[in-house]
Scaffold this active site. Structure first.
Site, PDB file in Angstrom:
ATOM      1  N   ASP A 217       0.772  -1.060   0.060  1.00  0.00           N
ATOM      2  CA  ASP A 217      -0.096  -0.092  -0.087  1.00  0.00           C
ATOM      3  C   ASP A 217       0.600   1.172  -0.304  1.00  0.00           C
ATOM      4  O   ASP A 217       1.911   0.905   0.784  1.00  0.00           O
ATOM      5  CB  ASP A 217      -1.170   0.675   0.931  1.00  0.00           C
ATOM      6  CG  ASP A 217      -1.954  -1.356   1.626  1.00  0.00           C
ATOM      7  OD1 ASP A 217      -2.426  -2.179   0.633  1.00  0.00           O
ATOM      8  OD2 ASP A 217      -1.940  -0.890   2.766  1.00  0.00           O
TER       9      ASP A 217
HETATM   10  N1  URA Z   1      -1.228  -5.448   4.119  1.00  0.00           N
HETATM   11  C1  URA Z   1      -1.920  -4.775   3.857  1.00  0.00           C
HETATM   12  O1  URA Z   1      -2.912  -3.682   5.208  1.00  0.00           O
HETATM   13  N2  URA Z   1      -0.820  -3.533   3.546  1.00  0.00           N
HETATM   14  C2  URA Z   1      -0.079  -3.812   2.374  1.00  0.00           C
HETATM   15  O2  URA Z   1       1.119  -3.147   2.038  1.00  0.00           O
HETATM   16  C3  URA Z   1       0.735  -5.150   2.293  1.00  0.00           C
HETATM   17  C4  URA Z   1      -0.434  -6.019   3.854  1.00  0.00           C
END
Ligand code: URA
Length: 251
Positions: free
Chosen positions: A103
């Site tokens: 993310d």
């Molecule tokens: N889980 C999440 O919530 N975000 C990420 O970037 C990776 C795993």
């Protein structure tokens, strides 16, 4: 070598996309379209072209570990003009791309490669590659909440599989009102870790991936990258453990 594997190994497309391209007549071998995936290729003699462009199996394969900082999008190009992880590997002229996704606000270990086959294998759910995260949350989840996280919780994309969840203690930046966890998951649902904690009533305030399979981020500084060693590449290739069951319970 099978034709779709040859294309994927060259970093042109995933094996699945290569098969589709073959079926659609977009791949030629020695100038003739071949419509059958699995067509055998003599890597020393045959001339393979994908959409008219020669596929060279000798192209250098690159495997890069990046310490992604928060605030960078995991994509090659962002139509909203935000910084992307590609901005951090500009010294690499090969056509590498991210393996999977973190993310915007997630930090930590991100792999980039030009080896489509490797990327496909690493991200395919059937390989269940364990991914380890450090998680900083608001509040102090109860033992019941931690048990639920371990056993699986319902998030918008479905029920999560068993996970290894270890409580590391209270957050150093709070006076007992926040906690830190280490979480190992074997799937890649969208925003999975954040949504898992949300499902038990806690907001993730910081998330950092520190390990993929046996590959560790170590002390690579944020924003920096390095090439994987041959041993690390070989190790990742052999990491998939079908049917792996995380240890339960844990601390
Ligand atoms: N889980 C999440 O919530 N975000 C990420 O970037 C990776 C795993």
């Amino acid at each position: 070598m099978r034709l779709e594997k040859y294309i994927a190994t060259a970093g042109i497309a995933s094996r699945r996309a290569a098969k589709r391209a073959i079926h659609e007549g977009r791949v030629t071998v020695n100038g003739t379209p071949v419509f059958v995936p699995g067509h055998p290729i003599d890597t020393n003699a045959d001339c393979v072209a994908f959409e008219g462009k020669r596929v060279t199996s000798t192209a250098e394969r690159l495997y890069v570990m990046l310490h992604k900082p928060a605030g960078y999008v995991t994509t090659r190009r962002d139509e909203r003009g935000r910084p992307t992880v590609m901005d951090l590997v500009q010294d690499i002229s090969e056509n590498i791309y991210p393996v999977g996704r973190l993310d915007l606000e997630t930090e930590g270990l991100l792999l980039l490669t030009n080896d489509g086959d490797f990327a496909y294998r690493l991200t395919h759910p059937s390989h269940e590659i364990p991914k380890t995260y450090l998680v900083w949350v608001d509040g102090v989840p109860s033992e019941k909440a931690v048990r639920q996280l371990r056993e699986g919780v319902t998030i918008p994309s479905g029920k999560t599989a068993q996970a290894t969840v270890s409580r590391l203690g209270v957050r150093a930046d709070t006076d007992g009102t926040g906690s830190q966890f280490k979480v190992i998951i074997h799937e890649g649902k969208k925003r999975q870790v954040r949504l898992m904690f949300k499902a038990v009533g806690h907001r993730v305030v910081r998330l950092k991936r520190i390990q993929v399979g046996e590959l560790r981020l170590g002390n690579l500084p944020p924003g920096q990258h390095r090439l994987l060693t041959p041993t690390e590449i070989a190790c990742l290739r052999g990491t998939g453990r079908r049917g792996f069951k995380p240890r339960l319970p844990n601390t």
